[in-house]
Scaffold this motif. Structure first.
Motif, PDB file in Angstrom:
ATOM      1  N   ASP A  57      18.068  11.656   4.102  1.00  0.00           N
ATOM      2  CA  ASP A  57      18.129  11.248   2.697  1.00  0.00           C
ATOM      3  C   ASP A  57      18.414  12.497   1.880  1.00  0.00           C
ATOM      4  N   PRO A  58      19.644  12.664   1.386  1.00  0.00           N
ATOM      5  CA  PRO A  58      20.025  13.898   0.687  1.00  0.00           C
ATOM      6  C   PRO A  58      19.583  13.965  -0.769  1.00  0.00           C
ATOM      7  N   MET A  59      19.019  12.895  -1.297  1.00  0.00           N
ATOM      8  CA  MET A  59      18.481  12.879  -2.661  1.00  0.00           C
ATOM      9  C   MET A  59      17.146  12.138  -2.583  1.00  0.00           C
ATOM     10  N   MET A  60      16.195  12.750  -1.887  1.00  0.00           N
ATOM     11  CA  MET A  60      15.016  12.022  -1.406  1.00  0.00           C
ATOM     12  C   MET A  60      13.971  11.721  -2.470  1.00  0.00           C
ATOM     13  N   GLY A  61      13.969  12.443  -3.584  1.00  0.00           N
ATOM     14  CA  GLY A  61      12.940  12.202  -4.583  1.00  0.00           C
ATOM     15  C   GLY A  61      11.556  12.347  -3.978  1.00  0.00           C
ATOM     16  N   ALA A  62      10.707  11.326  -4.164  1.00  0.00           N
ATOM     17  CA  ALA A  62       9.339  11.376  -3.649  1.00  0.00           C
ATOM     18  C   ALA A  62       9.248  10.984  -2.179  1.00  0.00           C
ATOM     19  N   GLY A  63      10.381  10.681  -1.548  1.00  0.00           N
ATOM     20  CA  GLY A  63      10.394  10.462  -0.106  1.00  0.00           C
ATOM     21  C   GLY A  63      10.175   9.032   0.355  1.00  0.00           C
ATOM     22  N   GLY A  64      10.380   8.052  -0.509  1.00  0.00           N
ATOM     23  CA  GLY A  64      10.108   6.670  -0.130  1.00  0.00           C
ATOM     24  C   GLY A  64      10.937   6.169   1.042  1.00  0.00           C
ATOM     25  N   ILE A  65      12.217   6.477   1.054  1.00  0.00           N
ATOM     26  CA  ILE A  65      13.078   6.046   2.162  1.00  0.00           C
ATOM     27  C   ILE A  65      12.678   6.765   3.444  1.00  0.00           C
ATOM     28  N   LEU A  66      12.376   8.056   3.331  1.00  0.00           N
ATOM     29  CA  LEU A  66      11.979   8.824   4.512  1.00  0.00           C
ATOM     30  C   LEU A  66      10.671   8.310   5.101  1.00  0.00           C
TER      31      LEU A  66
ATOM     32  N   ARG B 128       0.816  -1.220   0.000  1.00  0.00           N
ATOM     33  CA  ARG B 128       0.000   0.000   0.000  1.00  0.00           C
ATOM     34  C   ARG B 128       0.850   1.270   0.000  1.00  0.00           C
ATOM     35  N   ARG B 129       2.171   1.109   0.183  1.00  0.00           N
ATOM     36  CA  ARG B 129       3.062   2.277   0.126  1.00  0.00           C
ATOM     37  C   ARG B 129       3.898   2.295  -1.150  1.00  0.00           C
ATOM     38  N   LYS B 130       3.608   1.404  -2.088  1.00  0.00           N
ATOM     39  CA  LYS B 130       4.324   1.427  -3.360  1.00  0.00           C
ATOM     40  C   LYS B 130       3.996   2.708  -4.118  1.00  0.00           C
ATOM     41  N   ALA B 131       4.858   3.050  -5.072  1.00  0.00           N
ATOM     42  CA  ALA B 131       4.813   4.364  -5.727  1.00  0.00           C
ATOM     43  C   ALA B 131       3.436   4.729  -6.266  1.00  0.00           C
ATOM     44  N   HIS B 132       2.738   3.793  -6.902  1.00  0.00           N
ATOM     45  CA  HIS B 132       1.480   4.135  -7.560  1.00  0.00           C
ATOM     46  C   HIS B 132       0.332   4.356  -6.580  1.00  0.00           C
ATOM     47  N   HIS B 133       0.544   4.037  -5.293  1.00  0.00           N
ATOM     48  CA  HIS B 133      -0.495   4.281  -4.289  1.00  0.00           C
ATOM     49  C   HIS B 133      -0.310   5.626  -3.571  1.00  0.00           C
ATOM     50  N   ARG B 134       0.804   6.293  -3.799  1.00  0.00           N
ATOM     51  CA  ARG B 134       1.100   7.526  -3.081  1.00  0.00           C
ATOM     52  C   ARG B 134       0.394   8.712  -3.724  1.00  0.00           C
ATOM     53  N   PRO B 135       0.046   9.717  -2.939  1.00  0.00           N
ATOM     54  CA  PRO B 135      -0.599  10.909  -3.526  1.00  0.00           C
ATOM     55  C   PRO B 135       0.307  11.642  -4.507  1.00  0.00           C
ATOM     56  N   PHE B 136       1.622  11.640  -4.232  1.00  0.00           N
ATOM     57  CA  PHE B 136       2.583  12.213  -5.178  1.00  0.00           C
ATOM     58  C   PHE B 136       3.304  11.044  -5.826  1.00  0.00           C
ATOM     59  N   PHE B 137       2.992  10.820  -7.090  1.00  0.00           N
ATOM     60  CA  PHE B 137       3.444   9.619  -7.778  1.00  0.00           C
ATOM     61  C   PHE B 137       4.628   9.906  -8.689  1.00  0.00           C
TER      62      PHE B 137
ATOM     63  N   VAL C 252      10.374  18.308  -3.327  1.00  0.00           N
ATOM     64  CA  VAL C 252      10.247  18.695  -1.920  1.00  0.00           C
ATOM     65  C   VAL C 252       8.772  18.785  -1.532  1.00  0.00           C
ATOM     66  N   GLU C 253       7.981  19.405  -2.391  1.00  0.00           N
ATOM     67  CA  GLU C 253       6.538  19.513  -2.123  1.00  0.00           C
ATOM     68  C   GLU C 253       5.877  18.140  -2.152  1.00  0.00           C
ATOM     69  N   GLY C 254       6.243  17.328  -3.131  1.00  0.00           N
ATOM     70  CA  GLY C 254       5.632  16.012  -3.258  1.00  0.00           C
ATOM     71  C   GLY C 254       6.008  15.082  -2.121  1.00  0.00           C
ATOM     72  N   ALA C 255       7.265  15.113  -1.701  1.00  0.00           N
ATOM     73  CA  ALA C 255       7.695  14.272  -0.581  1.00  0.00           C
ATOM     74  C   ALA C 255       6.937  14.638   0.686  1.00  0.00           C
ATOM     75  N   GLU C 256       6.702  15.923   0.893  1.00  0.00           N
ATOM     76  CA  GLU C 256       5.938  16.335   2.080  1.00  0.00           C
ATOM     77  C   GLU C 256       4.513  15.793   2.016  1.00  0.00           C
ATOM     78  N   ARG C 257       3.899  15.836   0.851  1.00  0.00           N
ATOM     79  CA  ARG C 257       2.550  15.280   0.692  1.00  0.00           C
ATOM     80  C   ARG C 257       2.536  13.799   1.049  1.00  0.00           C
ATOM     81  N   ASN C 258       3.536  13.069   0.555  1.00  0.00           N
ATOM     82  CA  ASN C 258       3.585  11.631   0.820  1.00  0.00           C
ATOM     83  C   ASN C 258       3.807  11.335   2.305  1.00  0.00           C
ATOM     84  N   LEU C 259       4.713  12.058   2.929  1.00  0.00           N
ATOM     85  CA  LEU C 259       4.986  11.833   4.351  1.00  0.00           C
ATOM     86  C   LEU C 259       3.732  12.093   5.184  1.00  0.00           C
ATOM     87  N   ARG C 260       3.060  13.184   4.913  1.00  0.00           N
ATOM     88  CA  ARG C 260       1.844  13.500   5.671  1.00  0.00           C
ATOM     89  C   ARG C 260       0.752  12.459   5.418  1.00  0.00           C
ATOM     90  N   HIS C 261       0.648  12.003   4.179  1.00  0.00           N
ATOM     91  CA  HIS C 261      -0.381  11.023   3.828  1.00  0.00           C
ATOM     92  C   HIS C 261      -0.236   9.747   4.640  1.00  0.00           C
TER      93      HIS C 261
END
Length: 330
Positions: A185-194, A151-160, A214-223
């Protein structure tokens, strides 16, 4: 005594993930039979084992034997810690050399003779039998449901973004750093590791050079309910300018693509500068877990910077991408 079954897609990485968590818990691996690990650990290790990404299950090891007859004899001599009803389930590993076809019925009869009742549909206790070079029986304590990761794979995240590590691998990278408080994570992309680190209760720090990430990773973390994070727009090759602190652990999955996806810089040169930058903000004794394509000698470059190699794990993703996951210590 505990048992643990690791996944078979990256077995050495999975084993070292377990080893890293046991080092935090004060336990150790004392035996291996294919994907079955024997652990010298007790219930104090449960919070650390519960963090695992590349594991199928763990439990209490009750008996082990060199033959089916010996297993059944030993099973008669122990007091089974069964709660409620039970069921016997057999795992036949690729190296199984015993005939276990009728073993669930035979072992079930032994346990039933101690006064416990069988429930094949919804048992309260699952007795697990593993067949490899030897045979083992134990009580399952924790099953790592694949759905929790799916359920946390890329296609399920709000920022894909389609290019992302599987959550299980991201989790393993976090654990291989042995992080207890925080992770960068200094190259975090969509934030999967975080996301995986944050779900383990770590404070997470992230950097990316692209504002949309940066905006998308924040959306994913909050989600996914991660609240303790600090994300910055910035350059991974200049981390000491972004933070006035050092970090306990770093895990990252750098981009592997064309120069356009690397902010216009040559890939290998970017990797070298990122390694230097991470070394500058990682605490002495801290660990870095990082992925590089197979045609980049990550170990040589990291040693040049001052890192000590701890682990290296090969993965073929598809015909045009082969990579290594590395663990380094500062």
């Amino acid at each position: 005594m505990l048992y643990l079954e690791i996944l078979g897609n990256l077995p050495e990485m999975a084993k070292d993930e377990v080893k890293a968590m046991l080092e935090l818990a004060g336990g150790r691996i004392i035996g291996q039979d294919y994907l079955f690990l024997k652990l010298d650990a007790d219930e104090t290790a449960f919070p650390y084992l519960d963090r695992l990404g590349l594991a199928h299950e763990y439990g209490e090891l009750i008996v082990e034997a060199d033959s089916i007859g010996e297993l059944l004899q030993k099973a008669e001599e122990v007091d089974w810690p069964i709660r409620g009803t039970f069921k016997v389930d057999t795992e036949t590993m690729a190296n199984c050399r015993h005939d276990v076809l009728d073993l669930p019925r035979k072992l079930g009869a032994v346990i039933h003779a101690q006064g416990f009742h069988v429930n094949l549909s919804k048992p309260d206790t699952l007795v697990r039998v593993y067949c490899g070079e030897r045979v083992y029986a134990g009580i399952r304590l924790r099953f790592f449901d694949p759905k929790d990761f799916e359920r946390r794979k890329a296609h399920h995240r709000p920022f894909f973004r389609p290019i992302s590590l599987h959550p299980r691998i991201s989790r393993a990278l976090v654990n291989l750093t042995k992080a207890k408080r925080e992770l960068l994570d200094p190259m975090m992309g969509a934030g999967g590791i975080l996301m995986e680190a944050g779900l383990l209760g770590l404070k997470v720090y992230g950097v990316d050079i692209r504002p949309e990430m940066v905006e998308g990773a924040e959306r994913n973390l909050r989600h996914y309910g991660v609240k303790d994070f600090e994300l910055k727009l910035g350059d991974a090759t200049r981390l000491s300018e972004l933070f006035d602190k050092t970090f306990e652990a770093v895990a990252t999955d750098p981009p592997y693509g064309t120069s356009a996806t690397l902010a216009g810089r040559r890939r290998n040169e970017l990797y070298r500068k990122v390694l230097e930058s991470i070394h500058g903000v990682l605490e002495p004794g801290g660990r870095l877990a990082i992925a590089f394509p197979a045609d980049f000698d990550g170990e040589e470059e990291a040693e040049r910077v001052g890192f000590k190699p701890v682990g290296r794990y090969y993965q073929r993703v598809h015909k045009s991408l082969e990579r290594y996951f590395y663990v380094f210590e500062r």
